[in-house]
Design an enzyme around this catalytic site. Structure first.
Site, mmCIF file in Angstrom:
data_model
loop_
_atom_site.group_PDB
_atom_site.id
_atom_site.type_symbol
_atom_site.label_atom_id
_atom_site.label_comp_id
_atom_site.label_asym_id
_atom_site.label_seq_id
_atom_site.Cartn_x
_atom_site.Cartn_y
_atom_site.Cartn_z
ATOM 1 N N GLU A 291 0.796 -1.219 0.000
ATOM 2 C CA GLU A 291 0.000 0.000 0.000
ATOM 3 C C GLU A 291 0.835 1.279 0.000
ATOM 4 O OE1 GLU A 291 -2.862 -1.083 3.237
ATOM 5 O OE2 GLU A 291 -4.183 -1.228 1.514
ATOM 6 N N GLU B 277 -4.611 -10.099 0.117
ATOM 7 C CA GLU B 277 -5.352 -10.065 1.378
ATOM 8 C C GLU B 277 -6.814 -10.352 1.051
ATOM 9 O OE1 GLU B 277 -4.657 -6.483 3.714
ATOM 10 O OE2 GLU B 277 -2.561 -6.478 3.097
HETATM 11 C C1 GAL Z 1 -5.136 -3.670 4.312
HETATM 12 C C2 GAL Z 1 -3.727 -3.575 4.828
HETATM 13 C C3 GAL Z 1 -3.519 -4.375 6.076
HETATM 14 C C4 GAL Z 1 -4.626 -4.103 7.045
HETATM 15 C C5 GAL Z 1 -5.951 -4.427 6.423
HETATM 16 C C6 GAL Z 1 -7.089 -4.086 7.328
HETATM 17 O O1 GAL Z 1 -5.424 -2.588 3.525
HETATM 18 O O2 GAL Z 1 -2.793 -3.978 3.861
HETATM 19 O O3 GAL Z 1 -2.273 -4.039 6.612
HETATM 20 O O4 GAL Z 1 -4.613 -2.767 7.359
HETATM 21 O O5 GAL Z 1 -6.120 -3.649 5.276
HETATM 22 O O6 GAL Z 1 -7.064 -4.751 8.513
#
Ligand code: GAL
Length: 995
Positions: free
Chosen positions: A430, A497
């Protein structure tokens, strides 16, 4: 660089871990400026533990923030300026060199210091470093003294480097990974790169080792040679090679013949033994390096390992310990690698920074694929409250950040390049996109063509799409992923993610894993994330609890957003793992009466390495068991017939066939018997018509209709309905009263983190009101002519809708059984209902439960794939899951029977038909008590057992926790009528249980 990691024999190292002298200042202006000088007396200073964070050792406070920079709203700074409030830790360590270190050059390695530091030895300046998550080494030789040496380290929390470290985590500082001195022999290999490659047949191994000597003029390595011996796991010599050094470099190449390949399924490691001889033939250094033969490549737009399409069943992992923060221990890492393996995960992303070296060794050894992520996140520079606003994004295209960013890329790659487990380099997290990150990506590719490069940030700026070899997204919904894959894209897809596991979550995960079979270019995902990042603190009464953002007075903060783990902060397993383990299993088992259909989705493992067990249960009781094995080759499917004995499935009832593959012998990560795959099938054997009919209960009831109450009395029991209270107010079996608070319709569940993310309170809060404010509009009584049954019916109306009606009917039988039926009418114009249930309280004396339901762990409509039908028991206090913020938890779907008993084994049984089971939650707390508690310590003392029986509860969702709705099929439209029924009967009471 690589030398520090490989280290040498332990005698060539001297640990500096332990107690150091320490002084802390809130900002640079108030620090002890000249503390590094040789005669500055630090004797009166406090001690601090190294490794460890400053903020977890009583100085300053930890702060949790997600995307914003931690000084947002406090100081008006832009990169590269450094905030004025900048805690400084001054560390001093006195040491004497061990005998072994006295002869050679001496270096110091700091494995991790957050976020920037200066080093002095005996008053002389040695160096400065940034990048909290890769090691920094300095040569100390010129500054050393005989006897005591004074090492001084000044650590700044804020630095230019800090702008590149805006990860979503607790903000700490200090020396949080180990520190050691080391020496090296005179002829020393300073860098070593092992490439253990496979030929086009994916079977023949070729080993290439590049060596680079430490460039010292007097090095006798020049003119010397290196010998290589490749040994297999049993120590047999597989190949040998030899090469002379030229210009301080040598390359050794060996044909290893047919090799055992490395994969997460078969993590076979060889040992590369290197001997370095000087020109006179004397042995000067010996090195042992592990290697795994594998080939990872992109072919036809699909990522392949050793020729096979890979699917990442991944998880993101922060280094975290609830007491030590990111200063994790060997024990933590072992626990994690075993937990991850035991739950069928095969991949881990080191979100969002290079981890301790030991972690990669464990991944090599235990078998986990790794995305190794460089330490770069500049989230607050381009995204504000969710909106993309990159006006001051760094590094972007800014040349002044290039050196710092590429240094981070290089430090990671050079340290980690010899780990077979690492398949992918990640350019960070990010940080938006631009030329600098593209340069980092190209650096990875050029320096290490044997791996691929990952970067998700290009999603927000497609001009730099070339940065990533794969299409990587975070929290893309199944429909979006399908839309991408349907375009027949050039790049394969992964979710770096997905499944935001905050609180009670991980619902609907199957919608992602199902894509594995549909699209070759769907190559899996990484759950967010492994562990809740909550810190142990003490409440006002000195009791320990898990603290989240804000609990330390830290502001600004993002509160409980730090808790998204599939394990709790103290590494206990959450019930979410039940689902993850099932949906990530590599073998699918579909058992039936006739046998088991086995689909082996492993890439390399035949199912005959596991024992196959088949068990048959009738109404939860085992009637048959078979253990054998089945040989199904990787990628194949087969049906394995299993003959049940005739009597095993003769009696009428509900049958469940459980098939499981189990470890035959202990593995490093689990014991023999551990289940690696599971499947369930069900069938019914119907009763003969005359057996099936529920015989009318013998005896007669005495019905007393009073002015206020309706009493229904039988042999040894008594039931009281209140016209005034509008419900069942007493159920007495023998002398025991089972109703403390009468059953009432319930439409609200204590909002989960995901519910809060979708503003359930705002959108559907009227269901909260409806649950508290209803009116009983009618009570009627009907007694059967025989006198064997009496039914009390209650009608309810609700302020939220004139159309909405609920009717609850209680039919009392002469044998003491009470049949309960709830009819929810449905009504137009209302938001979806969270839950349609009937909830009552009994005494907390009924503190034990036994279930015949889907379990054993908590499950919900959209998170029940990993649950199995069976008998299990729990104490009531164990039923709520200890999520960081109290919320709905502990539900079980498919409930056929639930018993609530006290210490004497007496109590109440609830039963529902297998054809129309209910959902139940039993808890010491009501939905409303949970709703209003922000921490477990805010919950009341326990007086009751709260029983909630639902016809249906909506799913928990999990696509994300900031607005993704629960998928439509797991929601409850308000306008659809819904009915459910169950019976209540005594357990071991004055009236015998007949349920
Ligand atoms: C993503 C990020 C993670 C965490 C997650 C929300 O955007 O990469 O580090 O923040 O969202 O829990």
């Amino acid at each position: 660089m690589a030398e520090a990691e490989r280290g040498g024999p332990m005698a060539m190292r001297q640990s500096l871990n332990g107690r150091w002298k320490f002084s802390c200042a809130a900002d640079p202006a108030s620090r002890a400026e000249r503390f590094y000088e040789a005669d500055y007396d630090c004797g009166a200073w406090d001690d601090i533990d190294v490794p460890g964070h400053i903020q977890l050792q009583g100085r300053g406070r930890p702060q949790y923030v997600n995307t914003m920079y931690p000084w947002d709203g406090l100081e008006d700074v832009r990169p590269p300026a450094i905030p004025r409030r900048n805690p400084v830790g001054s560390y001093v360590k006195q040491f004497r060199l061990t005998e072994e270190l006295r002869s050679g050059p001496v270096y110091i390695s700091f494995q991790g210091v957050e976020s920037a530091f200066y080093v002095w030895l005996n008053g002389r300046f040695v160096g400065y470093a940034e990048d909290s998550f890769t090691p920094s080494a300095f040569e100390l030789t010129p500054y050393l003294r005989d006897g005591d040496n004074k090492l001084a380290v000044e650590v700044y929390q804020r630095s230019t480097g800090g702008w590149l470290e805006d990860q979503d985590f607790w903000r700490f500082s200090g020396i949080f990974r180990e520190v050691y001195l080391y020496t090296v022999p005179e002829a020393h290999v300073r860098d070593l790169q092992v490439r253990a490659e496979l030929g086009d047949d994916y079977a023949h191994g070729r080993l290439t080792v590049d060596l680079e000597l430490l460039g010292r003029a007097d090095s006798p390595g020049e003119g010397g040679r290196a010998e290589l011996t490749l040994k297999d796991a049993d120590g047999n010599v597989v190949a040998e090679a030899e090469s002379r050094f030229a210009n301080g470099r040598a390359t050794l190449a060996a044909d290893a013949g047919r090799v055992e390949t490395w994969s997460a399924e078969t993590p076979y490691l060889y040992r590369v033994c290197l001997s370095i001889y000087d020109a006179s033939g004397e042995l000067r250094e010996a090195i042992v390096q592990r290697a795994g033969f594998r080939r990872f490549e992109l072919r036809g737009g699909v990522m392949r390992l050793n020729g096979k399409r890979i699917v990442f069943k991944g998880v993101n992992r922060h280094e975290f310990n609830a007491r030590r923060g990111r200063s994790v221990t060997e024990e933590d890492m072992l626990w994690d690698v075993k937990t991850i393996k035991r739950h069928n995960m095969n991949a881990v992303r080191t979100s969002h920074y290079p981890n301790q070296t030991r972690w990669y060794e464990l991944c090599d050894e235990y078998g986990l694929y790794v995305i190794d992520e460089m330490n770069l996140e500049t989230h607050g520079s381009w995204q504000k409250m969710g909106a993309v606003e990159p006006s001051w994004n760094i590094p972007g295209d800014k040349p002044e950040w290039r050196g710092a960013v590429l240094d981070r890329a290089r430090s990671m790659l050079e340290r980690d390049k010899n780990h077979p487990s690492i398949l992918i380099w990640s350019c960070g997290n990010e940080s938006y996109a631009g030329q600098v990150i593209l340069d980092a990506s190209n650096y990875f590719r050029e320096r290490d063509p044997g791996r691929l490069v990952h970067y998700e940030g290009v999603f927000h700026n497609r001009a730099y799409d070339a940065t990533s070899d794969m299409e990587s997204r975070m929290y893309a919904k199944p429909a979006d992923i399908i839309a991408y894959l349907e375009t027949d894209p050039a790049k394969p897809y992964i979710s770096c993610e997905y499944m935001h596991a905050m609180g009670n979550s991980v619902g609907g995960m199957h919608k992602y894993t199902e894509l594995e079979d549909r699209y070759p270019k769907y190559q899996g995902g990484f759950i967010w994330d492994y562990i809740d990042q909550a810190l142990i603190a003490r409440d006002r009464y000195g009791r320990e609890y898990f603290a989240y953002g804000g609990d330390f007075g830290d502001r600004p903060t993002d509160y409980s957003f730090c808790g998204n783990g599939i394990v709790f902060a103290d590494r206990r397993e959450t019930p979410k793992l039940q689902e993850v383990k099932f949906l990530y299993q590599n073998v699918r088992l579909a058992p039936s009466r006739e046998g088991v259909r086995i689909a082996n989705r492993n890439l390399f493992a035949n199912t005959d390495r596991w024992a196959l067990s088949v068990k048959l249960y009738r109404d939860g009781i085992e009637t048959f068991r078979w253990t054998g094995e089945a040989s199904v080759a990787p990628g194949e499917e087969a049906f394995v017939p299993v003959r049940l004995t005739d009597e095993a499935a003769a009696a009428p009832g509900e049958y469940a066939v459980h098939a499981a593959l189990m470890l035959k012998a202990d593995e490093a990560w689990a014991e023999a018997g551990h289940e690696v795959a599971f499947g369930e099938g069900r069938f019914e054997v119907a009763a003969k018509a005359d057996d099936a009919a529920l015989a009318p209960a013998a005896g007669t009831l005495r019905v007393v209709e009073g002015d206020v109450n309706i009493g229904v009395h039988g042999d040894g029991f008594s039931v009281l309905f209140s016209k005034q209270a509008g419900s069942l107010v007493s159920l007495r079996y023998g002398a025991r009263e089972l109703i403390e608070a009468p059953p009432m319709p319930l439409f609200w569940r204590a909002t989960t983190d995901n519910d809060k993310g979708t503003s359930l309170g705002f959108d559907a809060g009227l269901w909260y009101a409806a649950s508290l404010a209803r009116r009983c509009t009618g009570v009627s009584l009907e007694a059967s002519a025989s006198g064997g049954e009496a039914t009390a019916v209650f009608d309810y109306a609700f302020a939220i809708s004139a159309e909405l009606r609920v009717r609850v009917a209680y039919t009392v039988r002469a044998d003491g059984q009470v049949r309960v039926r709830m009819d929810y009418s449905g009504a137009a114009g209302l938001p979806d209902v969270p839950i349609v249930a009937l909830s009552f309280k009994t005494s907390a004396d009924y503190g034990h439960t036994e279930w015949y339901a889907l379990g054993p762990e908590e499950n919900y409509a959209d998170r029940a794939f990993g649950a199995r039908l069976g008998l299990f028991s729990r104490d009531v206090r164990e039923l709520p899951s200890p999520y960081l913020v109290p919320q709905e938890s502990g539900n079980r779907t498919g409930v056929r029977r639930l018993r609530l008993t006290d210490g004497c084994g007496q109590g109440l049984q609830l039963a529902a038909s297998p054809a129309a089971p209910v959902e139940c939650a039993v808890s010491p707390y009501t939905a409303f008590e949970l709703e209003h508690a922000a921490h477990p310590y805010e919950l009341p003392d326990v007086h009751y057992t709260v029983v909630t029986v639902a016809g249906r509860q909506m799913g928990v969702g999990g696509d994300d926790s900031w607005g993704a709705p629960v998928h439509a099929e797991y929601r409850i439209p308000a306008d659809r009528p819904l009915s459910f029924a169950f019976t209540l009967s005594p357990v071991d009471g004055a009236v015998a249980a007949r349920g």
